[in-house]
Design a protein around this motif. Structure first.
Motif, mmCIF file in Angstrom:
data_model
loop_
_atom_site.group_PDB
_atom_site.id
_atom_site.type_symbol
_atom_site.label_atom_id
_atom_site.label_comp_id
_atom_site.label_asym_id
_atom_site.label_seq_id
_atom_site.Cartn_x
_atom_site.Cartn_y
_atom_site.Cartn_z
ATOM 1 N N ARG A 1 0.830 -1.205 0.000
ATOM 2 C CA ARG A 1 0.000 0.000 0.000
ATOM 3 C C ARG A 1 0.866 1.257 0.000
ATOM 4 N N ARG B 1 2.259 1.706 -3.505
ATOM 5 C CA ARG B 1 1.258 2.234 -4.436
ATOM 6 C C ARG B 1 1.035 3.726 -4.211
ATOM 7 N N ARG B 2 0.957 4.139 -2.959
ATOM 8 C CA ARG B 2 0.772 5.566 -2.664
ATOM 9 C C ARG B 2 1.960 6.389 -3.146
ATOM 10 N N ARG B 3 3.146 5.881 -2.948
ATOM 11 C CA ARG B 3 4.338 6.604 -3.370
ATOM 12 C C ARG B 3 4.388 6.748 -4.886
ATOM 13 N N ALA C 1 1.715 9.309 -5.903
ATOM 14 C CA ALA C 1 2.163 10.667 -5.586
ATOM 15 C C ALA C 1 3.212 11.137 -6.584
#
Length: 82
Positions: free
Chosen positions: A35, A38-40, A43
């Motif tokens: 997770r 994926r966020r990195r 962004a």
């Protein structure tokens, strides 16, 4: 403690068998890590898209405003000598 005794104590601490990791902890860590990754990535992509949009907006503004051209004179020179 002298230096050799400290080194021996440090080696003993480092050579100890680590406590077993519970299997549910491994799955939770993998889920959280995926997770975070994926966020990195999201962004980073959003930042790249924002930078591209800013570059395009700047180019459009520069082509319309042409800040490198000297603005026309607001006054005319005096009309004398005829």
């Amino acid at each position: 403690m002298n230096r050799l005794e400290r080194e021996a104590a440090a080696r003993q601490i480092m050579e100890r068998v680590p406590p077993p990791v519970p299997p549910e902890l491994y799955a939770e860590v993998m889920r959280r890590g995926a997770r975070m990754l994926r966020r990195r990535v999201l962004a980073r992509r959003l930042l790249l898209l924002l930078m591209c949009a800013a570059a395009v907006a700047f180019l459009v503004w520069a082509m319309m405003a042409r800040p490198w051209v000297e603005p026309p004179s607001q006054t005319t020179p005096p009309y004398t000598g005829w």
